[in-house]
Scaffold this motif. Structure first.
Motif, PDB file in Angstrom:
ATOM      1  N   ASP A 111       1.018   5.353  -8.341  1.00 41.90           N
ATOM      2  CA  ASP A 111       0.643   4.714  -7.074  1.00 41.90           C
ATOM      3  C   ASP A 111       0.094   3.306  -7.324  1.00 41.90           C
ATOM      4  O   ASP A 111       0.475   2.342  -6.642  1.00 41.90           O
ATOM      5  CB  ASP A 111      -0.411   5.552  -6.357  1.00 41.90           C
ATOM      6  CG  ASP A 111       0.172   6.778  -5.678  1.00 41.90           C
ATOM      7  OD1 ASP A 111       1.417   6.870  -5.589  1.00 41.90           O
ATOM      8  OD2 ASP A 111      -0.617   7.643  -5.246  1.00 41.90           O
TER       9      ASP A 111
ATOM     10  N   THR B 151      -0.164  -5.096 -13.611  1.00 38.59           N
ATOM     11  CA  THR B 151       0.964  -4.205 -13.339  1.00 38.59           C
ATOM     12  C   THR B 151       1.413  -3.508 -14.621  1.00 38.59           C
ATOM     13  O   THR B 151       1.657  -2.295 -14.642  1.00 38.59           O
ATOM     14  CB  THR B 151       2.137  -4.997 -12.738  1.00 38.59           C
ATOM     15  OG1 THR B 151       1.704  -5.682 -11.561  1.00 38.59           O
ATOM     16  CG2 THR B 151       3.298  -4.078 -12.377  1.00 38.59           C
TER      17      THR B 151
ATOM     18  N   SER C 223      -6.980  -1.244   0.636  1.00 34.07           N
ATOM     19  CA  SER C 223      -6.369  -0.459  -0.438  1.00 34.07           C
ATOM     20  C   SER C 223      -5.594  -1.296  -1.439  1.00 34.07           C
ATOM     21  O   SER C 223      -5.328  -0.840  -2.553  1.00 34.07           O
ATOM     22  CB  SER C 223      -5.441   0.604   0.164  1.00 34.07           C
ATOM     23  OG  SER C 223      -4.405  -0.020   0.918  1.00 34.07           O
ATOM     24  N   THR C 224      -5.195  -2.518  -1.066  1.00 32.51           N
ATOM     25  CA  THR C 224      -4.411  -3.345  -1.987  1.00 32.51           C
ATOM     26  C   THR C 224      -5.236  -4.426  -2.676  1.00 32.51           C
ATOM     27  O   THR C 224      -4.689  -5.227  -3.426  1.00 32.51           O
ATOM     28  CB  THR C 224      -3.246  -4.020  -1.238  1.00 32.51           C
ATOM     29  OG1 THR C 224      -3.768  -4.893  -0.224  1.00 32.51           O
ATOM     30  CG2 THR C 224      -2.333  -2.985  -0.606  1.00 32.51           C
ATOM     31  N   ASP C 225      -6.530  -4.471  -2.429  1.00 32.93           N
ATOM     32  CA  ASP C 225      -7.372  -5.456  -3.093  1.00 32.93           C
ATOM     33  C   ASP C 225      -7.369  -5.209  -4.604  1.00 32.93           C
ATOM     34  O   ASP C 225      -7.415  -4.061  -5.060  1.00 32.93           O
ATOM     35  CB  ASP C 225      -8.805  -5.365  -2.559  1.00 32.93           C
ATOM     36  CG  ASP C 225      -9.718  -6.404  -3.173  1.00 32.93           C
ATOM     37  OD1 ASP C 225      -9.676  -7.557  -2.726  1.00 32.93           O
ATOM     38  OD2 ASP C 225     -10.460  -6.058  -4.118  1.00 32.93           O
TER      39      ASP C 225
ATOM     40  N   VAL D 230       1.747  -0.431  -6.162  1.00 33.27           N
ATOM     41  CA  VAL D 230       1.048  -1.418  -5.329  1.00 33.27           C
ATOM     42  C   VAL D 230       0.898  -2.732  -6.089  1.00 33.27           C
ATOM     43  O   VAL D 230       1.132  -3.820  -5.544  1.00 33.27           O
ATOM     44  CB  VAL D 230      -0.327  -0.879  -4.887  1.00 33.27           C
ATOM     45  CG1 VAL D 230      -1.075  -1.946  -4.094  1.00 33.27           C
ATOM     46  CG2 VAL D 230      -0.169   0.377  -4.049  1.00 33.27           C
ATOM     47  N   ARG D 231       0.497  -2.642  -7.361  1.00 33.06           N
ATOM     48  CA  ARG D 231       0.327  -3.872  -8.138  1.00 33.06           C
ATOM     49  C   ARG D 231       1.653  -4.633  -8.273  1.00 33.06           C
ATOM     50  O   ARG D 231       1.672  -5.869  -8.206  1.00 33.06           O
ATOM     51  CB  ARG D 231      -0.236  -3.537  -9.521  1.00 33.06           C
ATOM     52  CG  ARG D 231      -1.743  -3.285  -9.504  1.00 33.06           C
ATOM     53  CD  ARG D 231      -2.275  -2.889 -10.866  1.00 33.06           C
ATOM     54  NE  ARG D 231      -3.731  -3.041 -10.921  1.00 33.06           N
ATOM     55  CZ  ARG D 231      -4.502  -2.625 -11.926  1.00 33.06           C
ATOM     56  NH1 ARG D 231      -3.951  -2.011 -12.974  1.00 33.06           N
ATOM     57  NH2 ARG D 231      -5.806  -2.820 -11.894  1.00 33.06           N
TER      58      ARG D 231
ATOM     59  N   ARG E 218       4.083  -4.672  -6.162  1.00 30.05           N
ATOM     60  CA  ARG E 218       4.394  -5.278  -4.870  1.00 30.05           C
ATOM     61  C   ARG E 218       3.491  -6.478  -4.581  1.00 30.05           C
ATOM     62  O   ARG E 218       3.949  -7.511  -4.093  1.00 30.05           O
ATOM     63  CB  ARG E 218       4.226  -4.233  -3.762  1.00 30.05           C
ATOM     64  CG  ARG E 218       4.652  -4.733  -2.376  1.00 30.05           C
ATOM     65  CD  ARG E 218       4.597  -3.645  -1.334  1.00 30.05           C
ATOM     66  NE  ARG E 218       3.233  -3.278  -0.975  1.00 30.05           N
ATOM     67  CZ  ARG E 218       2.637  -2.135  -1.306  1.00 30.05           C
ATOM     68  NH1 ARG E 218       3.289  -1.222  -2.025  1.00 30.05           N
ATOM     69  NH2 ARG E 218       1.396  -1.884  -0.942  1.00 30.05           N
ATOM     70  N   VAL E 219       2.223  -6.357  -4.935  1.00 28.04           N
ATOM     71  CA  VAL E 219       1.250  -7.396  -4.594  1.00 28.04           C
ATOM     72  C   VAL E 219       1.197  -8.497  -5.652  1.00 28.04           C
ATOM     73  O   VAL E 219       1.115  -9.692  -5.326  1.00 28.04           O
ATOM     74  CB  VAL E 219      -0.159  -6.772  -4.409  1.00 28.04           C
ATOM     75  CG1 VAL E 219      -1.213  -7.852  -4.196  1.00 28.04           C
ATOM     76  CG2 VAL E 219      -0.158  -5.802  -3.233  1.00 28.04           C
TER      77      VAL E 219
ATOM     78  N   THR F 253     -12.144   0.443  -0.996  1.00 28.06           N
ATOM     79  CA  THR F 253     -11.107   0.571   0.032  1.00 28.06           C
ATOM     80  C   THR F 253     -11.679   0.268   1.410  1.00 28.06           C
ATOM     81  O   THR F 253     -11.071  -0.445   2.213  1.00 28.06           O
ATOM     82  CB  THR F 253     -10.506   1.984   0.006  1.00 28.06           C
ATOM     83  OG1 THR F 253      -9.992   2.263  -1.299  1.00 28.06           O
ATOM     84  CG2 THR F 253      -9.389   2.122   1.029  1.00 28.06           C
TER      85      THR F 253
ATOM     86  N   LEU G 214      -7.814  -1.594  -6.773  1.00 23.83           N
ATOM     87  CA  LEU G 214      -6.812  -1.075  -7.713  1.00 23.83           C
ATOM     88  C   LEU G 214      -7.397  -0.912  -9.115  1.00 23.83           C
ATOM     89  O   LEU G 214      -7.045   0.025  -9.833  1.00 23.83           O
ATOM     90  CB  LEU G 214      -5.598  -1.997  -7.735  1.00 23.83           C
ATOM     91  CG  LEU G 214      -4.849  -2.106  -6.396  1.00 23.83           C
ATOM     92  CD1 LEU G 214      -3.755  -3.154  -6.475  1.00 23.83           C
ATOM     93  CD2 LEU G 214      -4.267  -0.750  -5.995  1.00 23.83           C
TER      94      LEU G 214
END
Length: 750
Positions: free
Chosen positions: A654, A670, A623-625, A658-659, A661-662, A618, A629
């Protein structure tokens, strides 16, 4: 003609057509150079009737954000301010600076000469005569002595930035990343952006270490690298990839120049090695001292320097071939294109054959191109390599394709230079995810090189190697296996078992065997390669550690988790020592160690490891890398193993959010996270909710992967088990029967 080295794209105003006038004064006539920051034009100062060189800052392409553009512009302005303040016969004179229609420009004296990189390339990398080396060194040292007394450190001294004039004079150009000694804070802001500063082959250990303690002695180290190359034909650490070059500068003692060229004077050999000392305090302490030693050395060489001999004719055999092992002669002096994936072979060596070119049995080559055309194409080829190295695949591909077309017209479709551009274009296609197209281009290059250069030529094998890699990416592992096996046999014949390219091919063959399910063979071959690489390259070399990592993977696939854990921990420790504790490769080894701990039932240790890993990922990548994840997902799995299901469920939700969305709602990662949500719901006794999620995952996998894919069938089994928990036995049995029938009829998965 030469000037401060420049870059790419169009001149201001009208797209670069000849005759463009800047600020009503400077009329551009001819493009004469490209480089990392801009392009250089021969021009006329119509106010004074003086011929000048005009350097234009490269306009930002679509891949460059505004911040990057501002950094380039600020560097350019600093180059103008720094260079204009310097008045010395050994430094390029700056006449003017300004901005025209949004493009920054610098007006410099027009020099009649060639830079040292061009001189070396013209000589097909033959070293310069000793008197020339000493003469150039003495003039550069005098120019550096002056700039250092002005409080300025060049920070990018290299052959391309040193020009030998037709009258024998020498000038340093391009102070674009020079450090003003009294302005350290400003420079730190520029260098803290992630934009590369300096050139790997000539960077000092303190530049690489990013310690901030870079002073004038860093230029002396770079001068040592330049002199080493002039004296031997190659830089001191001419290795296959940027990482290896940087580690060489930081950690390895250079081979003495006299080991490569015994006729060098011992005093010159000693001076070069003194300049290449790892610690600044162990080098000569100022350029004036270097100049004094060179004057004393010149006095003992028996006369004034003489002009360099003309470059050998096309196809003329070299004179240095026996001084280096065969594989080393195939390395290039430029930096290979880098990639986020493992580069399975160094790029093909850029051939420096000039004029018409033909091979027995081929049609005659095209007419000899006009003087300067080949040099311009070589510069554009190098620029495309730079674009690929920083991940600008689209721009790199377009430029390589354009250069290939121009080389085809100038030298013919089967000339090594043309094929080199095609090869690099194929490499860019893999970076763009266009693997099928890359495979076709690699196949063409490999077949043509086999006919022109021979089936066992290193460049032929390089193209076939990359074709095998592309086959593997496409899941065609049987075909990849056959290609790797044939390339390996050829490399064993041509270069022997310990050649780095031979070992790379063995590594890839082992990896591919694993994908074919031949785990035992894959493990044995990977272990063999790891042992050989440790012996040839060193136990901590990145390629050795990559293969050791693969050994750990094969041990894990064989369920030998304790042995795999030992290997991954050794790799993690070595990478932490060499690359640093926060390097992505170090963290990857820690991740795999956590997998092993979990498989061994040591989930408390795994949980502690993953908590640290999530924090590091992070902090470093955000946090979205995807890797952050992945670590969070593994943390959640171990929370569940320890019975902390509420926390595990929250973590899975959580990560899944995020997965989605990204990456998208049907991305495999995902769906893995959504399945983990269902697992947590089941353990908490919330079976109806779990069934909804299991069904969603199964449907998505069937849509993307097909009804008979193993992951789809696993998800259907999950549904059936959930139905059993809810007492819906008939529905569960129907799913089990359908899964069994699909497994029976499904094609065998590799």
């Amino acid at each position: 003609m030469a000037a401060g080295q420049g870059g790419d794209h169009h001149a201001p105003g009208d797209g670069g057509e000849h005759g463009t006038v800047i600020q009503g004064r400077y009329r551009l006539h001819e493009l004469i150079g490209r480089g990392g920051m801009g392009e250089v034009w021969r021009a006329l100062d119509e106010s004074l009737g003086r011929r000048v060189a005009v350097k234009c800052l490269k306009p930002a392409g679509q891949a460059r954000d505004a911040g990057f553009t501002r950094i380039l512009q600020e560097r350019f302005r600093r180059e103008a301010r720094v260079a204009a303040a310097l008045q010395h016969r050994g430094i390029t004179v700056v006449h003017d600076f300004g901005e025209h229609e949004g493009v920054l420009f610098l007006v410099m004296e027009l020099l009649d000469g060639r830079n040292l990189l061009q001189i070396l390339d013209d000589a097909q990398r033959h070293p310069l005569p000793v008197p020339d080396v000493i003469d150039i060194a003495e003039q550069v040292a005098a120019a550096l002595a002056y700039t250092h007394t002005q409080g300025i450190v060049h920070r990018d001294l290299k052959p391309a930035n040193i020009i030998r004039l037709s009258d024998g004079g020498v000038k340093i150009c391009d102070f674009g990343i020079a450090r003003l000694g009294h302005d350290i804070g400003f420079t730190s802001r520029l260098t803290g952006t992630g934009v590369a500063m300096g050139t790997p082959h000539y960077m000092s250990p303190e530049q690489i270490g990013a310690s901030g303690e870079v002073d004038h002695r860093s230029d002396l180290y770079s001068l040592g690298c330049v002199l080493y190359e002039l004296a031997t034909g190659a830089p001191p650490f001419d290795l296959g990839d940027t990482w290896s070059i940087l580690v060489g500068h930081r950690d390895s003692a250079p081979e003495p120049p006299r080991a490569r060229r015994p006729e060098l004077p011992p005093e010159l050999d000693r001076l070069i090695l003194d300049l290449l000392a790892k610690e600044p305090d162990d080098r000569p302490q100022d350029a004036a001292d270097v100049g004094g030693r060179l004057k004393a050395l010149r006095a003992g060489t028996g006369g004034p320097p003489h002009p360099a001999p003309p470059a050998p004719a096309a196809g003329e055999p070299g004179t240095q071939g026996g001084e280096l092992p065969g594989w080393a002669r195939q390395l290039t002096t430029g930096i290979p294109a880098a990639s986020t994936r493992l580069r399975h072979t160094a790029p093909a060596s850029p051939h420096r054959i000039t004029g018409a070119w033909s091979t027995r049995g081929m049609r005659a080559g095209p007419p000899a191109p006009a003087p300067g055309v080949l040099a311009e194409l070589a510069g554009r080829h190098a620029e495309a390599l730079d674009l690929a190295r920083i991940g600008n695949w689209r721009q790199a591909y377009d430029l390589h394709t354009a250069v290939a077309a121009a080389r085809d017209q100038a030298q013919g479709p089967e000339h090594p230079d043309t094929l080199s551009s095609r090869y690099e274009a194929a490499y860019c296609l893999t970076g763009l995810g266009r693997t099928e197209e890359a495979l076709g281009l690699y196949a063409y290059v490999g077949e043509t090189r086999a006919r022109v250069l021979g089936p066992d030529h290193p460049d032929t094998l390089a193209a076939r190697h990359e074709a095998a890699y592309a086959l593997g990416v496409l899941g065609r592992h049987l075909e990849a296996h056959q290609e790797y096996a044939e390339v390996l046999a050829a490399r064993l014949r041509a270069a022997g078992p310990d050649d780095p390219d031979t070992l790379q091919c063995k590594h890839n063959l082992a990896y591919n065997l694993g994908r074919l399910g031949r785990t035992g063979e894959a493990y044995e071959l990977a272990a063999e390669v790891a042992e050989a690489r440790a012996r040839v390259l060193g136990a901590d070399h990145p390629q050795t550690l990559i293969t050791r990592f693969e050994v750990g993977h094969m041990l894990g696939k064989s369920r030998r988790w304790a042995e795999a854990l030992d290997v991954y921990r050794e790799v993690a420790d070595a990478r932490a020592r060499v690359c640093g504790p926060d390097h992505p490769d170090t963290l990857a080894a820690h991740y795999e160690s956590g997998i092993c701990l979990g498989r061994l039932g040591r989930s408390a240790e795994a949980l502690e490891l993953y908590e640290s890993l999530v924090e590091a990922r992070t902090r470093i990548s955000g946090s979205t890398d995807p890797e952050t994840l992945r670590a969070r997902h593994a943390l959640g799995v171990n929370l569940g193993r320890l019975g902390h299901w509420e926390r595990a469920l929250a973590e899975a939700r959580d990560v899944a959010a995020v997965r989605e969305r990204v990456l998208g709602h049907v991305h495999p990662d995902t769906l893995v996270s959504k399945r983990e949500i269902a697992v947590g719901l089941g353990w908490l006794g919330r079976w109806s909710h779990a069934l909804t999620v299991y069904h969603e995952v199964a449907d998505a996998r069937e849509q993307v992967l097909g009804a008979t894919h193993p992951d789809t069938l696993t998800s259907r089994n999950d549904e059936a088990q959930c139905l059993l928990q809810l007492g819906r036995t008939a529905e569960a049995q129907a799913i089990y029967d359908r899964v069994a029938a699909q497994q029976h009829n499904a094609p065998q998965q590799l």
